[in-house]
Write an enzyme that holds these catalytic residues in place. Structure first.
Site, short mmCIF file in Angstrom:
data_model
loop_
_atom_site.label_atom_id
_atom_site.label_comp_id
_atom_site.label_asym_id
_atom_site.label_seq_id
_atom_site.Cartn_x
_atom_site.Cartn_y
_atom_site.Cartn_z
N CYS A 240 0.87 -1.18 0.00
CA CYS A 240 0.00 0.00 0.00
C CYS A 240 0.90 1.23 0.00
O CYS A 240 1.71 1.39 -0.90
CB CYS A 240 -0.98 -0.02 1.17
SG CYS A 240 -0.20 -0.09 2.79
N ARG A 245 -2.22 -0.82 5.50
CA ARG A 245 -3.41 -1.36 4.86
C ARG A 245 -3.10 -2.71 4.22
O ARG A 245 -3.94 -3.59 4.15
CB ARG A 245 -3.92 -0.37 3.80
CG ARG A 245 -4.56 0.87 4.38
CD ARG A 245 -4.91 1.87 3.31
NE ARG A 245 -3.74 2.60 2.80
CZ ARG A 245 -3.78 3.53 1.85
NH1 ARG A 245 -4.93 3.83 1.27
NH2 ARG A 245 -2.69 4.15 1.47
#
Lengths: 305, 144
Positions: A240, A245
């Site tokens: 990410c 994430r």
């Protein structure tokens, strides 16, 4: 289509946590993006582990080493055989990040509270405003880093050149490189926008329900194996912007879908998008429906170097 | 009335006297002090207007400058107390000041609060972005 998650024991419900948070063999750990949230109210008995001050080295861009990881666990009253249950804000991004670091150093029994803070709140459960509890120290022994779950840039570069699957879990705007940056604030923290060539874009948020819990095994299978065309046995790398994430997607692929070879590229876009000479692709990239084809295609051409 | 610069020095001094852990507690106090959004702004917020799109957490900001000096009205999600605390500090600092004074004031308040160690670069960058956003909106209020 699977009816159950591949490793259902790793996911615990808020009910389970409400019942077990004070068990001496269980340690509940809150890990948030927002550094003040724990103080505003936390799950009773829970300790706080901050991704920045506790898990990252303050000089080198890296995680703390195994000695400091052991010291951290000891200071939180965590033994090698403690069941550690993570939860946090933002649909458990940082909880997954902390979970991943615990796995990096070989902690055996890690779990995630499905739905995180959001679900605990929605359930109307008790928030404790007590100061962080002090548990007796332990003699924690950390293992060597398990590099089967961590990808460094050189490896990602090789992986990409071989046309192997990469999952970019950022938002579509970040993926295409079209995201507008505000003045004085290069939001990506990177000099170039776009994505690693050949990566498919499955924003992390597509794996969760409105209440913060994970989607059903069937829905996840449809998303990652169906729509994104990921092959279960092929090595997959998720990334990410700074690796938080993508720890969430790493968790989904490895524990909920049971993919055996998933790595998190924690350098992510803030490393890739700042590195001189690495290939970058802009725009929507290969349509996810064509991905199965592009995965077996010859080495993709480098677009910028 | 004190100048914006004097107020900045005041708050910076207040933070500087504290240990890093206590600074976070003070920031939390500011978060709790931010007034709830007045009724007349709620319709705009609920319609998604005045949202700071660069923030991942919902932050809504109004900058008013109609004779009585600058007024910053903000609504920040309760799950983002760090952002809320910082916005609350800025709202206090700039309240009632001349817009030109706000724009001319030092832009490095975030760095000077001594929070870098506790927050880290990523969070600091987010706060800096909000600070710049507010300054830009104040500057626009002079032009309009």
């Amino acid at each position: 289509m699977p009816k159950e998650y591949a490793h259902p024991e790793v996911l615990v419900s808020t009910d389970w946590v409400a019942e077990h948070h004070a068990d001496p063999n269980v340690r509940v750990v809150e890990s948030d993006e927002d550094v003040l949230l724990y103080q505003m109210g936390h799950v009773p008995s829970a300790v706080k582990i901050d991704w920045h001050t506790d898990l990252q080295d303050q000089v080198v861009r890296d995680y703390i080493d195994k000695q400091r990881f052991a010291a951290l666990c000891s200071s939180k009253g965590i033994s090698n055989d403690t069941t550690v249950v993570f939860y946090g804000d933002k649909n458990n991004w940082w909880a997954c990040y902390a979970f991943w670091v615990f796995k990096l150093y070989g902690h055996k029994d890690c779990r995630l509270m499905n739905g995180g803070r959001k679900r605990w709140e929605a359930d109307g459960r008790e928030w404790s405003r007590e100061p962080e509890p002090n548990y007796p120290r332990t003699n924690y022994v950390a293992g060597d880093p398990d590099l089967s779950i961590r990808a460094f840039q050189s490896e990602v570069l090789k992986h990409q050149k071989q046309g192997r699957p990469l999952v970019d879990v950022r938002s579509p705007g970040e993926f295409t490189g079209e995201l507008l940056h505000m003045a004085d604030y290069p939001q990506e923290g990177a000099l170039r926008g776009g994505h690693i060539p050949g990566a498919c874009n499955v924003p992390w948020s597509r794996s969760v329900n409105e209440d913060g819990t994970f989607k059903s095994p069937k829905e996840l299978e449809k998303l990652y194996a169906g729509e994104a065309g990921l092959k279960r046995r092929a090595p997959v790398i998720a990334y990410c912007r700074i690796g938080e994430r993508s720890s969430h997607t790493w968790f989904v692929l490895q524990y909920l879908l049971g993919f055996p070879k998933v790595k998190n590229y924690d350098g992510s876009w803030t490393e890739w998008g700042n590195t001189v000479g690495v290939p970058i692709e802009k725009g929507p990239g290969p349509k996810t429906t064509d991905l199965a084809v592009s995965n077996s295609a010859p080495v993709p051409a480098e677009s910028t170097s | 009335m004190s100048t914006v610069n004097e107020r900045i020095d005041g708050i910076v001094g207040e933070f500087a006297e504290l240990e890093p852990r206590e600074r976070l507690e003070l920031l939390l106090e500011f978060a709790q002090k931010l007034a709830p959004l007045a009724e007349r702004y709620r319709a705009e917020r609920d319609a998604g207007l005045n949202r700071v799109h660069e923030c991942q957490t919902p932050v809504f900001l109004w900058v008013e400058n109609d004779g009585g000096g600058v007024k910053i009205i903000a609504d920040v999600a309760p799950e983002a107390p760090t952002v809320k605390g910082f916005v609350s500090i800025l709202a206090d600092l700039y309240h009632g000041a001349e817009a030109a004074e706000v724009v001319a004031a030092p832009a490095d308040i975030v760095q000077r609060l001594g929070l870098t160690e506790s927050l880290g670069m990523v969070r600091m960058r987010g706060l800096q972005a909000i600070s710049q956003y507010i300054r830009r909106r104040v500057a626009e209020s002079i032009a309009s």
